[in-house]
Design a protein around this motif. Structure first.
Motif, mmCIF file in Angstrom:
data_model
loop_
_atom_site.group_PDB
_atom_site.id
_atom_site.type_symbol
_atom_site.label_atom_id
_atom_site.label_comp_id
_atom_site.label_asym_id
_atom_site.label_seq_id
_atom_site.Cartn_x
_atom_site.Cartn_y
_atom_site.Cartn_z
ATOM 1 N N TYR A 95 25.443 37.896 40.618
ATOM 2 C CA TYR A 95 24.152 38.477 40.254
ATOM 3 C C TYR A 95 23.071 37.608 40.885
ATOM 4 O O TYR A 95 23.136 36.376 40.811
ATOM 5 N N SER B 23 28.561 34.164 39.307
ATOM 6 C CA SER B 23 29.381 34.717 40.386
ATOM 7 C C SER B 23 30.862 34.531 40.091
ATOM 8 O O SER B 23 31.240 33.838 39.148
ATOM 9 N N GLU B 24 31.688 35.129 40.939
ATOM 10 C CA GLU B 24 33.133 35.137 40.724
ATOM 11 C C GLU B 24 33.785 33.779 40.918
ATOM 12 O O GLU B 24 34.670 33.388 40.151
ATOM 13 N N PRO C 138 23.431 43.029 40.692
ATOM 14 C CA PRO C 138 24.640 42.719 41.467
ATOM 15 C C PRO C 138 24.318 42.445 42.935
ATOM 16 O O PRO C 138 23.441 43.082 43.524
ATOM 17 N N HIS C 139 25.057 41.481 43.491
ATOM 18 C CA HIS C 139 24.782 41.043 44.864
ATOM 19 C C HIS C 139 26.064 40.471 45.459
ATOM 20 O O HIS C 139 26.729 39.633 44.828
ATOM 21 N N SER C 140 26.419 40.909 46.637
ATOM 22 C CA SER C 140 27.578 40.368 47.355
ATOM 23 C C SER C 140 27.092 39.368 48.396
ATOM 24 O O SER C 140 26.078 39.596 49.065
ATOM 25 N N GLN D 191 28.502 35.555 50.892
ATOM 26 C CA GLN D 191 29.602 34.794 51.468
ATOM 27 C C GLN D 191 29.542 33.329 51.018
ATOM 28 O O GLN D 191 28.465 32.735 51.002
ATOM 29 N N LYS E 237 33.331 42.389 36.462
ATOM 30 C CA LYS E 237 34.171 43.502 36.894
ATOM 31 C C LYS E 237 33.577 44.843 36.479
ATOM 32 O O LYS E 237 33.963 45.883 36.999
ATOM 33 N N SER F 41 34.280 36.378 50.466
ATOM 34 C CA SER F 41 33.330 37.395 50.023
ATOM 35 C C SER F 41 33.276 37.366 48.494
ATOM 36 O O SER F 41 34.305 37.490 47.828
ATOM 37 N N ILE F 42 32.077 37.194 47.953
ATOM 38 C CA ILE F 42 31.895 36.935 46.526
ATOM 39 C C ILE F 42 30.935 37.952 45.922
ATOM 40 O O ILE F 42 29.923 38.311 46.532
ATOM 41 N N LEU F 43 31.228 38.371 44.703
ATOM 42 C CA LEU F 43 30.296 39.190 43.930
ATOM 43 C C LEU F 43 29.600 38.320 42.887
ATOM 44 O O LEU F 43 30.249 37.512 42.211
#
Length: 353
Positions: A8, A133-134, A19-21, A23, A350, A4-6
């Motif tokens: 933009y 993204s992360e 922001p957008h979560s 997979q 963050k 699961s990734i956060l």
């Protein structure tokens, strides 16, 4: 287990990035998982986010100038270790079997390279998401080593702007006896000046904007020609072996073709639209001149460029931004208000809430 990734993302061609979560796939045996530290902002990110190339799929997480640290390696990975600084550029896979791939020219894959974002994974069909993204999961064959000698922030744009300028200079064997000109002083152009100078060429910048001489010389230009001045253009007629044309919008090539010598090459790296106004064929035929084009380089060539940069202390000139400022950065880019590449500090994710 999927990650699961956060990040933009653009949700449509007309909505700002937000922001957008999402997979990412469970790592495969040949995968490297990278915690993203920095991601450069390329003009093509704007084209894609706003569907200007008419191929966008949403939601879209842009970004293909990625620097980060390895956090996980698959069981079959031997060339990367956890904690190593690495990079990912514009592509994350290719067929690896066609003649282009076998020659180390993966971006020209006959079955189509898999792009870092706005594409589909060739194994599971899932969408690819980029570096805003992360973290990212990438086959080890498409991950690059980043030397400790390079500032990782300023190295990010090397993964697109850098290799796009480097590849044609290498292909056309630019060296100490070459007379090279670069058209345009932006993300690509400023890297073209740095590389051509480091390769030993005599380097000229073509610009439409007066007052850029000091800046151009700082970046490696030996000469500056104002392309809107007919006298200055006449003074460099039939002079150049190679011209790197970095301008992304339609423009008249004919005045620049006149500055090529016998067998000279003008290489397009920024323009994807039809050439307008038309090229005067006599300008090409009567000087045995060539108009060519070049995309990014293959993985081996990109690693060669990164190693050259480490040896010669070459990185991009950058301005750091937080991810929350990405939409404002896009507007500034459209006004050419950046010297010469925005780079996102992904630690700012963050703050996204």
């Amino acid at each position: 287990m999927a990650l699961s990734i956060l990040g933009y993302a653009a949700q449509s061609a007309t909505t700002p990035l937000a922001p957008h979560s999402f997979q990412r796939r469970e790592p495969r045996p040949d995968d490297v998982v990278i915690d993203i530290l920095y991601c450069g902002v390329c003009h093509s990110d704007i084209h894609q986010a706003r569907n200007e190339w008419h191929s966008s799929v949403y939601p879209m997480v842009p970004g293909h100038e990625i620097i980060g640290r390895v956090s996980v390696v698959g069981a079959e990975v031997t060339s990367f270790k956890v904690g190593e600084m690495v990079g990912v550029g514009c592509m994350v896979d290719s067929c690896q079997h066609c003649s282009a791939c076998q020659a180390g020219l993966e971006p020209y894959c006959e079955k189509g390279a898999t792009w870092t974002y706005n594409d589909k994974d060739r194994h599971d069909g899932l969408p690819t998401f980029g570096g805003y993204s992360e973290r990212i999961v990438v086959s080890d064959k498409f991950v690059l080593h980043i030397s400790d000698k390079l500032d990782p922030k300023a190295a990010a744009p090397l993964l697109c702007a850098g290799i796009t300028s480097w590849s044609p200079l290498r292909h056309w064997k630019v060296g100490k006896d070459s007379k090279v000109a670069v058209i345009g002083l932006g993300g690509l152009g400023h890297m073209g000046l740095k590389f051509a100078k480091a390769m030993g060429a005599d380097v000229t910048l073509f610009t439409r904007t007066p007052g850029k001489e000091a800046e151009a010389r700082r970046l490696g230009a030996d000469h500056v020609v104002l392309s809107t001045d007919p006298a200055q253009m006449q003074a460099v007629a039939r002079q150049f072996d190679f011209i790197l044309d970095t301008v992304p919008s339609q423009h008249d090539l004919n005045p620049y073709l006149a500055t090529l010598n016998l067998n000279g090459v003008l290489c397009l790296v920024g323009l994807l639209e039809p050439i307008e106004p038309p090229v005067q064929a006599g300008m090409v035929v009567l000087g045995r001149r060539s108009i060519s084009g070049s995309a990014i380089g293959g993985i081996a060539e990109t690693q060669e460029m990164l190693d050259f940069c480490a040896e010669h202390d070459i990185v991009s000139d950058i301005e750091m931004i937080d991810i929350q400022n990405i939409n404002h950065a896009y507007e500034r880019m459209l006004k050419s208000d950046v010297r010469y590449r925005f780079v996102i500090d992904l630690a700012s994710l963050k703050k996204a809430g």
